[in-house]
Design a protein around this motif. Structure first.
Motif, mmCIF file in Angstrom:
data_model
loop_
_atom_site.group_PDB
_atom_site.id
_atom_site.type_symbol
_atom_site.label_atom_id
_atom_site.label_comp_id
_atom_site.label_asym_id
_atom_site.label_seq_id
_atom_site.Cartn_x
_atom_site.Cartn_y
_atom_site.Cartn_z
ATOM 1 N N THR A 1 5.426 -7.471 0.033
ATOM 2 C CA THR A 1 5.135 -8.871 -0.314
ATOM 3 C C THR A 1 6.354 -9.625 -0.845
ATOM 4 O OG1 THR A 1 4.437 -8.219 -2.543
ATOM 5 C CG2 THR A 1 2.714 -8.377 -0.870
ATOM 6 N N SER A 2 7.515 -8.952 -0.857
ATOM 7 C CA SER A 2 8.684 -9.577 -1.485
ATOM 8 C C SER A 2 9.225 -10.779 -0.730
ATOM 9 C CB SER A 2 9.808 -8.562 -1.660
ATOM 10 O OG SER A 2 9.420 -7.613 -2.608
ATOM 11 N N ALA A 3 8.983 -10.823 0.596
ATOM 12 C CA ALA A 3 9.526 -11.937 1.371
ATOM 13 C C ALA A 3 8.505 -13.058 1.542
ATOM 14 C CB ALA A 3 9.984 -11.431 2.746
ATOM 15 N N LYS B 1 -3.432 14.156 -0.286
ATOM 16 C CA LYS B 1 -4.287 13.310 0.531
ATOM 17 C C LYS B 1 -4.995 12.247 -0.308
ATOM 18 C CE LYS B 1 -7.326 14.075 4.412
ATOM 19 N NZ LYS B 1 -8.318 14.947 5.003
ATOM 20 N N GLN B 2 -5.041 11.040 0.225
ATOM 21 C CA GLN B 2 -5.741 9.898 -0.363
ATOM 22 C C GLN B 2 -5.102 9.358 -1.633
ATOM 23 O OE1 GLN B 2 -10.013 10.436 -0.457
ATOM 24 N NE2 GLN B 2 -9.995 10.319 1.773
ATOM 25 N N GLU B 3 -3.938 9.902 -1.965
ATOM 26 C CA GLU B 3 -3.265 9.379 -3.142
ATOM 27 C C GLU B 3 -2.590 8.046 -2.819
ATOM 28 O OE1 GLU B 3 -1.106 11.816 -6.646
ATOM 29 O OE2 GLU B 3 -0.643 12.514 -4.632
ATOM 30 N N VAL B 4 -2.613 7.132 -3.779
ATOM 31 C CA VAL B 4 -1.845 5.898 -3.652
ATOM 32 C C VAL B 4 -0.765 5.924 -4.724
ATOM 33 C CG1 VAL B 4 -1.899 3.385 -3.770
ATOM 34 C CG2 VAL B 4 -3.820 4.622 -2.745
ATOM 35 N N VAL B 5 0.482 6.003 -4.268
ATOM 36 C CA VAL B 5 1.606 6.148 -5.194
ATOM 37 C C VAL B 5 2.455 4.886 -5.134
ATOM 38 C CG1 VAL B 5 3.660 7.501 -5.737
ATOM 39 C CG2 VAL B 5 1.623 8.633 -4.832
ATOM 40 N N CYS B 6 2.663 4.270 -6.283
ATOM 41 C CA CYS B 6 3.543 3.107 -6.322
ATOM 42 C C CYS B 6 4.886 3.507 -6.894
ATOM 43 C CB CYS B 6 2.943 2.003 -7.192
ATOM 44 S SG CYS B 6 1.775 0.995 -6.286
ATOM 45 N N ILE B 7 5.940 3.014 -6.283
ATOM 46 C CA ILE B 7 7.280 3.280 -6.793
ATOM 47 C C ILE B 7 7.857 1.971 -7.329
ATOM 48 C CG2 ILE B 7 9.586 4.152 -6.267
ATOM 49 C CD1 ILE B 7 8.434 5.714 -3.962
ATOM 50 N N ILE B 8 8.227 1.991 -8.594
ATOM 51 C CA ILE B 8 8.852 0.813 -9.188
ATOM 52 C C ILE B 8 10.246 1.199 -9.672
ATOM 53 C CG2 ILE B 8 6.661 -0.252 -9.867
ATOM 54 C CD1 ILE B 8 7.209 0.760 -12.744
ATOM 55 N N GLY B 9 11.034 0.201 -9.975
ATOM 56 C CA GLY B 9 12.376 0.500 -10.476
ATOM 57 C C GLY B 9 13.311 -0.639 -10.170
ATOM 58 N N PRO B 10 14.447 -0.670 -10.864
ATOM 59 C CA PRO B 10 15.375 -1.783 -10.674
ATOM 60 C C PRO B 10 16.002 -1.792 -9.285
ATOM 61 C CG PRO B 10 16.304 -0.140 -12.161
ATOM 62 C CD PRO B 10 14.901 0.273 -11.906
ATOM 63 N N MET C 1 4.929 2.584 8.850
ATOM 64 C CA MET C 1 5.823 1.966 7.875
ATOM 65 C C MET C 1 5.731 0.446 7.965
ATOM 66 S SD MET C 1 9.761 2.798 7.021
ATOM 67 C CE MET C 1 10.347 2.588 5.359
ATOM 68 N N VAL C 2 5.663 -0.168 6.789
ATOM 69 C CA VAL C 2 5.598 -1.632 6.723
ATOM 70 C C VAL C 2 6.830 -2.109 5.960
ATOM 71 C CG1 VAL C 2 4.292 -3.597 5.833
ATOM 72 C CG2 VAL C 2 3.090 -1.632 6.824
ATOM 73 N N PHE C 3 7.534 -3.080 6.555
ATOM 74 C CA PHE C 3 8.829 -3.505 6.028
ATOM 75 C C PHE C 3 8.716 -4.837 5.286
ATOM 76 C CE2 PHE C 3 9.365 -0.996 9.810
ATOM 77 C CZ PHE C 3 10.415 -0.152 9.543
ATOM 78 N N GLN C 4 9.686 -5.058 4.431
ATOM 79 C CA GLN C 4 9.748 -6.328 3.711
ATOM 80 C C GLN C 4 9.830 -7.514 4.680
ATOM 81 O OE1 GLN C 4 12.840 -6.246 0.782
ATOM 82 N NE2 GLN C 4 12.717 -8.422 0.355
ATOM 83 N N ASN C 5 10.618 -7.362 5.747
ATOM 84 C CA ASN C 5 10.815 -8.474 6.692
ATOM 85 C C ASN C 5 9.918 -8.389 7.919
ATOM 86 O OD1 ASN C 5 12.921 -9.510 5.081
ATOM 87 N ND2 ASN C 5 14.246 -7.924 5.925
ATOM 88 N N VAL D 1 6.437 0.834 -2.346
ATOM 89 C CA VAL D 1 7.490 0.308 -3.213
ATOM 90 C C VAL D 1 7.139 -1.146 -3.464
ATOM 91 C CG1 VAL D 1 9.919 -0.318 -3.396
ATOM 92 C CG2 VAL D 1 9.272 1.838 -2.319
ATOM 93 N N SER D 2 6.984 -1.506 -4.711
ATOM 94 C CA SER D 2 6.532 -2.874 -4.962
ATOM 95 C C SER D 2 6.938 -3.369 -6.331
ATOM 96 C CB SER D 2 5.014 -2.946 -4.827
ATOM 97 O OG SER D 2 4.583 -4.270 -5.039
ATOM 98 N N HIS D 3 7.111 -4.661 -6.420
ATOM 99 C CA HIS D 3 7.322 -5.281 -7.722
ATOM 100 C C HIS D 3 6.022 -5.895 -8.226
ATOM 101 C CE1 HIS D 3 11.503 -4.471 -7.561
ATOM 102 N NE2 HIS D 3 11.700 -5.190 -6.472
#
Ligand SMILES: Nc1ncnc2c1ncn2[C@@H]1O[C@H](COP(=O)(O)OP(=O)(O)OP(=O)(O)O)[C@@H](O)[C@H]1O
Ligand SMILES: [Mg+2]
Lengths: 222, 245
Positions: B169-171, B31-40, B86-90, B197-199
């Motif tokens: 924010t990628s788009a 609970k209340q964790e903010v997890v960022c996933i990065i990767g190629p 869920m929030v999408f790139q587009n 998931v973010s760059h």
């Protein structure tokens, strides 16, 4: 002199021809109307995950689109009575066969309309907890309908022309009226040209309407 | 803290045909964790996120939410999804509906909230994302950044326990990235559990409690942002970071 002569002759037959044209428009509107309802279900069925529903839809669509409308009309008018043991009125046979025929073409229009909607729309709706049918009803179909209207107009034009085939079961739409007149008067060229012009006016007006609605929809999309 | 687990995956695997995209991911998010996933690109980040709310069906393994394995046949996935935004790139806003209707549709149809109540919630959320005056606009009339803020409000209207962001924010044009990240930051500070998931490495450093580095379907790094960015353990993390930082 020739043209004047033709005009006078055709003018005299106009009430009969227009009576036929009215029935042509009515038949077409009813057929495409029922066809739209059939087509929505068959079009969704065509892309359904349920194998049975999908197979039934595919067989229906392929059978109708792969066989001549004339044969379909005769199957309903001549063939079915043999099975059910009593005659079917020409009007009923015409409406049934044209609607079933139109439904298959509308189904393909509906299918491509649904498939033209971005997959992200479905994903967004489903990720909000909406069911498959809620997504269809509130998200996919309202957007698909806008794209469906122009091809549906073309289907209406095609059906308007094809409905002339029900003249073979003696239903007195425009084509049959023309036949009745020329078998009596022996002036087939005159009357068929007149009938053609009436068909042309009807189809051109509809395509004008379609183009107009297309433009309206395009601007309201922005 | 074990009963504060929001979502847990156990040996989660996903294949597309013969392509193994996720090769066994096990992790627990509290609970209340903010997890960022990065990767190629192509490492499976989106696929992982989409497996969490079953937009993709995992090939094997399980996703457990509050003790329920949502990959089991008996689970009502529509119900589970109401707890996850869920929030999408587009963005994926519904273009045929006003901003207000975009936000109120799911609460009304799925949760059975009344229209007035749903609209109150929506207006409130629009205020939060700074778009109160856009309630009557249509998505086509908004900028990218505004669209994404509406999309966030739409997801929040279901009052989810967990928010999933896939490259939100990628788009976007560079000048609009900030406004979306700001909304996400305030959400994080309010205690929302988030998987992002973010760059945007800046966002990951500043806001997240944990950073996961994914590569070729595996989580190779799972640590505090400080450790991942300043002291990565895996050579592949190092080479990825040297490229993006
Ligand atoms: N529906 C699908 N069918 C087949 N292959 C897919 C599908 N979705 C994703 N893949 C493949 O799975 C792999 C992982 O894709 P995924 O979108 O999860 O990567 P990602 O880490 O999100 O990449 P990016 O940073 O580019 O968004 C890629 O090789 C991709 O081509
Ligand atoms: Mg991705």
């Amino acid at each position: 002199m020739g043209i004047y002569n033709w005009l006078v002759y055709v003018w005299g037959k106009m009430p009969i021809l227009l009576e036929g044209a009215l029935l042509t428009v009515q038949l077409t509107a009813i057929a495409v109307g029922f066809g739209f309802i059939i087509g929505i279900f068959a079009g969704m069925g065509r892309i359904s995950k349920n194998r049975l529903i999908k197979s039934i839809s595919v067989i229906y669509i392929d059978f109708i689109r792969g066989t001549p409308l004339l044969v379909q009309i005769l199957i309903v008018y001549m063939g079915l009575p043999q099975i059910i043991g009593r005659p079917i009125p020409a009007m009923v046979a015409a409406i049934v066969s044209l609607s079933i025929n139109s439904g298959a073409y509308v189904a393909e229009i509906v299918r491509s309309g649904i498939q033209s909607i971005d997959k992200g729309q479905t994903e967004a709706a489903r990720s909000l907890g909406m069911t498959h049918s809620q997504t269809m009803i509130h998200i996919i179909l309202p957007q698909a309908v806008r794209r469906i209207i122009p091809p549906l107009g073309n289907e209406f034009i095609a059906m308007l022309k094809d409905s002339s085939l029900v003249s073979v079961i003696a239903l007195e739409e425009l084509m049959r009226k023309a036949q009745l007149i020329y078998t009596r008067d022996y002036r087939p060229f005159d009357i068929l040209i007149a009938a053609s012009i009436i068909y042309l006016i009807m189809t051109l007006s509809i395509s004008k309407l379609v183009r107009f609605s297309e433009r309206r929809l395009r601007t309201s999309d922005k | 803290m074990t009963n504060d687990v929001v979502i847990q995956t156990v040996d989660l695997k996903k294949n597309f045909g013969t392509l193994e995209v996720l090769k066994g991911i096990s992790l627990t998010i509290t609970k209340q964790e903010v997890v960022c996933i990065i990767g190629p690109s192509g490492s499976g980040k989106s696929t992982f996120l989409r497996c969490l709310n079953l937009l993709e069906k995992p090939t094997s393994g399980s996703v457990i939410i509050e003790g329920t394995d949502i990959t089991s046949k008996h689970c009502d996935i529509d119900l589970v999804r109401t707890n996850m935004g869920m929030v999408f790139q587009n963005f994926n806003l519904f273009p045929h509906m006003s901003v207000l209707d975009n936000i109120t549709l799911a609460p009304i149809k799925v949760k059975g909230v009344t229209k007035t109540e749903a609209e109150d919630i929506a207006i409130n959320l629009l205020g939060k994302v700074g778009l109160k005056e856009k309630a009557k606009s249509y998505p086509g009339e908004l900028s990218g950044g505004q669209k994404q803020r509406v999309a966030i409000a739409r997801a929040l209207a279901m009052q989810p326990k967990l928010m999933l962001f896939d490259e939100p924010t990628s788009a976007l044009d560079p000048e609009m990235i900030g406004e979306v990240l700001d909304v996400m930051k305030s959400l994080a500070y309010e205690g929302m559990t988030m998987i992002v998931v973010s760059h945007e490495m800046g966002f990951a450093k500043e806001v997240s409690d944990r950073v996961l580095f994914m590569d070729e379907g595996l989580v190779l790094e799972d640590d505090t942002p400080n450790n991942v960015f300043n002291n990565p353990q895996n050579p592949r993390t190092k080479s990825f970071l040297s490229k993006v930082l």
